[in-house]
Design a protein around this motif. Structure first.
Motif, PDB file in Angstrom:
ATOM      1  N   ARG A  24      11.429   9.235  -6.707  1.00 48.46           N
ATOM      2  CA  ARG A  24      11.784   7.708  -6.534  1.00 48.46           C
ATOM      3  C   ARG A  24      10.308   7.156  -6.904  1.00 48.46           C
ATOM      4  O   ARG A  24       9.325   7.493  -6.459  1.00 48.46           O
ATOM      5  CB  ARG A  24      12.063   7.447  -4.843  1.00 48.46           C
ATOM      6  CG  ARG A  24      13.436   8.051  -4.719  1.00 48.46           C
ATOM      7  CD  ARG A  24      13.553   7.813  -3.342  1.00 48.46           C
ATOM      8  NE  ARG A  24      13.831   6.312  -2.900  1.00 48.46           N
ATOM      9  CZ  ARG A  24      13.799   5.891  -1.588  1.00 48.46           C
ATOM     10  NH1 ARG A  24      13.928   7.128  -0.639  1.00 48.46           N
ATOM     11  NH2 ARG A  24      14.185   4.698  -1.231  1.00 48.46           N
ATOM     12  N   GLU A  25      10.672   5.859  -7.559  1.00 44.33           N
ATOM     13  CA  GLU A  25       9.590   5.049  -7.974  1.00 44.33           C
ATOM     14  C   GLU A  25       9.408   4.021  -6.669  1.00 44.33           C
ATOM     15  O   GLU A  25      10.590   3.534  -6.206  1.00 44.33           O
ATOM     16  CB  GLU A  25       9.959   4.270  -9.253  1.00 44.33           C
ATOM     17  CG  GLU A  25       9.770   5.240 -10.372  1.00 44.33           C
ATOM     18  CD  GLU A  25       9.081   4.612 -11.550  1.00 44.33           C
ATOM     19  OE1 GLU A  25       9.470   3.540 -11.861  1.00 44.33           O
ATOM     20  OE2 GLU A  25       7.996   5.441 -12.260  1.00 44.33           O
ATOM     21  N   VAL A  26       8.262   3.731  -6.404  1.00 42.60           N
ATOM     22  CA  VAL A  26       7.952   2.765  -5.318  1.00 42.60           C
ATOM     23  C   VAL A  26       6.927   1.621  -5.810  1.00 42.60           C
ATOM     24  O   VAL A  26       5.888   2.037  -6.386  1.00 42.60           O
ATOM     25  CB  VAL A  26       7.403   3.409  -4.193  1.00 42.60           C
ATOM     26  CG1 VAL A  26       7.400   2.225  -2.821  1.00 42.60           C
ATOM     27  CG2 VAL A  26       7.751   4.707  -3.848  1.00 42.60           C
ATOM     28  N   ALA A  27       7.330   0.353  -5.841  1.00 47.38           N
ATOM     29  CA  ALA A  27       6.364  -0.749  -6.041  1.00 47.38           C
ATOM     30  C   ALA A  27       5.127  -0.987  -4.997  1.00 47.38           C
ATOM     31  O   ALA A  27       5.699  -1.322  -3.817  1.00 47.38           O
ATOM     32  CB  ALA A  27       7.210  -1.944  -6.494  1.00 47.38           C
ATOM     33  N   SER A 232       2.306  -6.825   2.096  1.00 50.13           N
ATOM     34  CA  SER A 232       3.544  -6.011   1.497  1.00 50.13           C
ATOM     35  C   SER A 232       3.621  -5.813   0.242  1.00 50.13           C
ATOM     36  O   SER A 232       4.718  -5.766  -0.293  1.00 50.13           O
ATOM     37  CB  SER A 232       4.880  -6.223   2.250  1.00 50.13           C
ATOM     38  OG  SER A 232       5.612  -4.960   1.860  1.00 50.13           O
ATOM     39  N   GLY A 233       2.572  -5.952  -0.731  1.00 52.80           N
ATOM     40  CA  GLY A 233       2.552  -5.860  -2.236  1.00 52.80           C
ATOM     41  C   GLY A 233       2.605  -7.181  -2.666  1.00 52.80           C
ATOM     42  O   GLY A 233       2.765  -7.303  -4.154  1.00 52.80           O
ATOM     43  N   SER A 276       4.484  -3.879  12.840  1.00 50.80           N
ATOM     44  CA  SER A 276       3.285  -3.748  11.786  1.00 50.80           C
ATOM     45  C   SER A 276       3.985  -3.826  10.401  1.00 50.80           C
ATOM     46  O   SER A 276       5.071  -4.018  10.171  1.00 50.80           O
ATOM     47  CB  SER A 276       2.794  -2.265  12.194  1.00 50.80           C
ATOM     48  OG  SER A 276       3.846  -1.603  12.189  1.00 50.80           O
ATOM     49  N   GLN A 277       3.039  -3.829   9.326  1.00 49.68           N
ATOM     50  CA  GLN A 277       3.499  -4.080   8.051  1.00 49.68           C
ATOM     51  C   GLN A 277       4.364  -3.057   7.756  1.00 49.68           C
ATOM     52  O   GLN A 277       3.950  -2.012   7.760  1.00 49.68           O
ATOM     53  CB  GLN A 277       2.224  -4.417   7.307  1.00 49.68           C
ATOM     54  CG  GLN A 277       2.461  -4.613   5.733  1.00 49.68           C
ATOM     55  CD  GLN A 277       1.174  -4.799   5.033  1.00 49.68           C
ATOM     56  OE1 GLN A 277       1.141  -6.095   4.482  1.00 49.68           O
ATOM     57  NE2 GLN A 277       0.196  -3.982   5.153  1.00 49.68           N
ATOM     58  N   SER A 282       9.859   1.446   3.173  1.00 48.60           N
ATOM     59  CA  SER A 282      10.738   1.147   4.050  1.00 48.60           C
ATOM     60  C   SER A 282      10.588  -0.362   4.059  1.00 48.60           C
ATOM     61  O   SER A 282      10.846  -0.799   5.031  1.00 48.60           O
ATOM     62  CB  SER A 282      10.391   1.724   5.452  1.00 48.60           C
ATOM     63  OG  SER A 282       8.894   1.738   5.576  1.00 48.60           O
ATOM     64  N   ARG A 283      10.397  -1.060   3.117  1.00 47.17           N
ATOM     65  CA  ARG A 283      10.143  -2.241   3.111  1.00 47.17           C
ATOM     66  C   ARG A 283      11.654  -3.089   3.221  1.00 47.17           C
ATOM     67  O   ARG A 283      12.768  -2.500   2.540  1.00 47.17           O
ATOM     68  CB  ARG A 283       9.708  -2.925   1.592  1.00 47.17           C
ATOM     69  CG  ARG A 283       9.329  -4.340   1.541  1.00 47.17           C
ATOM     70  CD  ARG A 283       8.880  -4.679   0.200  1.00 47.17           C
ATOM     71  NE  ARG A 283       7.538  -4.208  -0.059  1.00 47.17           N
ATOM     72  CZ  ARG A 283       7.186  -3.550  -1.304  1.00 47.17           C
ATOM     73  NH1 ARG A 283       7.989  -3.369  -2.307  1.00 47.17           N
ATOM     74  NH2 ARG A 283       5.923  -2.989  -1.340  1.00 47.17           N
TER      75      ARG A 283
END
Lengths: 323, 353
Positions: A24-27, A232-233, A276-277, A282-283
């Motif tokens: 899986r790709e995650v940003a 969170s990015g 927490s962030q 799991s965003r």
């Protein structure tokens, strides 16, 4: 700094993606837009895992191999995104350089400070050993290091953390870069030494533009003209330091300010943000801050907020901002 | 949130202090001295340090690296051998107690470390980590352990599902909560915490500080907190003890020390404490590094970096003078003050170092 100064560095749509072992790709960083004007000090503020350091590494195009980046980066009008790695190597250290939290990372412990500096100089310029030595002495002197000749003969571990961080700043400045990126440059230092290093960075901003990555709003308040807040990015707020700190629009910025300890007895201070962030995988849907946000509405849990830009140039990504 | 039942700890016989002092004070350190040997050279890490923690009180021990604050904490818990001085805990001189006689003291006087990543065994589940001191001190019978662990986790705001996880699967804040739950299991009367929140993110720092305050309120615990951040310390401590190069240089109620520091080093430290509200204020920036503890300057150890040092400061060591509940070791106390933040001249820079 005025908004009219020419742009030193511009990034658009900067995104950092990693592939997990399950494919899986995650940003980790998403769609970051950033403009650094000449002579400006820009603070990139966020907690651990917000993506602020990865943003810095992607600006230098030095991400770990497990990650790839998208988006465009322009340094003084030159597009870096498509540049071959060989050209990029000439730019790193010469036109754009970086200072890290721990001055000992990346330094060979069995080489003297002088030998490392001479090599850094001769990598980008034709110089004799003698000339490189003299340039090194001058560089150390310019960052306020006493008895530079002696320091050049020292090994990194023989110098204090504050002195080593000065050496790293001197090295970052060797070729008069247009942009210096400092990643938590004072976090490992004592308060009185941090004050010296921040003073030094502020003096040097006159010649180079600065991106200062920090988790500490106090450091950003002291040293930066403008602040970008990451969560969170994503950049959640962007504005002049005084605007952002005195009158935050995004509830996360307001929460960070309220959570920090204060010296002012009339303010409560240390009001926690619950939870927490989230980890990148799991965003939650919608606004990533919504589950922790006291101002969240139904929409915040469904739709990612658009970026609103005010006439002054400040912007934020929130459906229900503070006035 | 009812605490698990433990038999009351029996204090070993030792030198008793006067009853009234013992009733107010939980911990007293007198003239502590700790020396390390580097080859043949002695390094005096702690020199003539005295301090008192009263019951239910939070005292902050503040200083920069090399100030000796962590060595004091280790000496108070008898982890670091002393070259001189005495430590009294709950009225008993524990300085020379045997390891066996120390066991009940170790139960009542617990330590929480800065780095919850390093202080929790990564191979163990949270269940085992929290249960381990209960088993080794035999304070809870085996069958009651799971219930006790669940109660302790609840007390620090963690759900029972956390018991099955290992430290690597916890956030920094959760790990520090586990470390606190582990320390609380033995029902201590005092916690010594070395930088308990400095490795945590700001929003989580505030959560853990609230937790510590709530536990203190519920159980009347006393805290000695080792810290470097004066803003944090102002918010959590009743009293501040400031150290520089192995000595106590200032002590007093937290609010007073922060609003009106007496020692120029405390003033400089305060000036270097950045908050979002401090903005771009003019500051006192000390030049140079603190000297090495191997070469402590004569006279006042701070004089080479001190903006107001005079010849006398290099010649004589200032004695500690007390007035009311404040004390300071400086010939010119209160002389160096922070200037107003607006329209003031550029920061003064001390020479030397």
């Amino acid at each position: 700094m005025s908004g009219q100064a020419p742009v030193a560095l511009r990034a658009e749509g900067l995104t950092v993606v990693t592939r997990r072992s399950d494919g899986r790709e995650v940003a980790l960083v998403r769609e970051v837009n950033l403009v650094l004007h000449q002579g400006e000090a820009l603070g990139l503020v966020g907690e651990s895992g917000s993506g602020k350091s990865l943003t810095a590494l992607s600006l230098m195009r030095v991400l770990p191999e497990s990650m790839r980046q998208q988006g465009t980066i322009e340094l003084g009008g030159l597009s870096l995104s498509a540049l071959p790695e060989e050209r990029m190597r000439q730019i790193r250290g010469a036109q754009m350089s970086m200072v890290f939290q721990d001055p000992l990372t990346g330094l060979n412990p069995v080489r003297t400070v002088g030998s490392v500096m001479r090599e850094a100089l001769r990598r980008h310029r034709r110089m004799t050993r003698r000339q490189a030595h003299e340039a090194s002495v001058a560089a150390l002197r310019s960052v306020g290091i006493p008895s530079p000749q002696e320091r050049l003969r020292a090994y990194p571990h023989q110098l204090s953390g504050g002195l080593m961080q000065r050496v790293m700043i001197a090295m970052a400045l060797l070729h008069q870069p247009a942009v210096i990126i400092c990643d938590e440059p004072t976090t490992a230092l004592d308060a009185t030494i941090q004050a010296q290093i921040l003073d030094l960075l502020q003096l040097r901003v006159a010649s180079a533009s600065l991106i200062l990555i920090t988790h500490d709003l106090g450091v950003a308040a002291q040293a930066c003209d403008r602040i970008l807040v990451m969560y969170s990015g994503v950049i959640v707020e962007n504005g002049r330091t005084s605007e952002v700190l005195d009158n935050p629009r995004h509830p996360y910025t307001a929460g960070l300010l309220a959570a920090a300890p204060t010296l002012d007895p009339s303010r409560p201070g240390m009001i926690p943000i619950p939870g927490s962030q989230p980890a990148p995988l799991s965003r939650p849907p919608g606004c990533a801050f919504a589950p922790r946000c006291a101002r969240a509405q139904a929409r915040c849990h469904r739709e990612e907020p658009d970026v609103t830009t005010e006439p002054s140039g400040r912007s934020y990504a929130c459906w229900n901002p503070h006035d | 949130m009812s605490p698990p039942n433990h038999p009351a700890a029996a204090m070993p016989a030792g030198t008793r202090m006067t009853e009234s002092a013992a009733a107010q004070e939980i911990l007293r350190a007198e003239n502590l001295r700790a020396v390390f040997r580097l080859g043949s050279r002695p390094l005096v890490a702690v020199d003539d340090v005295s301090l008192v923690v009263r019951r239910g009180e939070t005292v902050a021990l503040v200083g920069e690296s090399g100030s000796g604050k962590s060595t004091v904490a280790r000496a108070l818990t008898r982890v670091q051998p002393l070259a001189g001085g005495h430590v009294y805990f709950e009225g008993t001189d524990i300085t020379a107690l045997s390891e066996r006689a120390l066991r009940p003291v170790r139960r009542r006087l617990q330590m929480v470390l800065q780095n919850p990543y390093a202080s929790l065994d990564p191979r163990l589940t949270v269940q085992r980590i929290v249960a381990e001191p209960l088993l080794s001190h035999k304070v809870v019978a085996g069958p009651q352990i799971p219930d006790t662990v669940r109660m302790l986790l609840d007390e620090v705001g963690l759900g029972p599902e956390v018991a099955r996880r290992r430290p690597a699967n916890l956030s920094g804040g959760q790990r520090q909560r586990v470390a606190i739950a582990r320390a609380l299991g033995l029902r201590p009367s005092m916690l010594i915490a070395d930088e308990p929140v400095s490795a945590l993110d700001v929003s989580v720092q505030a959560q853990v500080v609230r937790l510590l305050a709530r536990i203190q309120e519920l159980e009347g615990l006393s805290y000695l907190i080792i810290a470097h951040d004066l803003a944090l310390v102002r918010q959590i401590a009743d009293r501040i003890v400031t150290m520089y190069l192995g000595r106590v240089i200032e002590e007093g109620p937290a609010a007073e020390v922060v609003s009106e520091p007496l020692h120029p080093y405390t003033t400089a430290l305060l000036s270097a404490t950045l908050t979002s509200a401090s903005g771009r204020r003019e500051r006192i920036v000390l030049s140079g590094d603190p000297p090495s503890a191997l070469a402590i300057p004569a006279g006042c150890a701070f004089h080479p970096r001190c903006p107001i040092a005079r010849p006398r400061c290099a010649a004589e060591r200032p004695p500690t003078e007390s007035a009311g509940d404040r004390s300071v070791a400086c010939f010119y106390p209160g002389e160096l003050q922070l200037r107003p933040r607006m329209g003031s001249p550029p920061s003064s820079t001390a020479q030397g170092g």
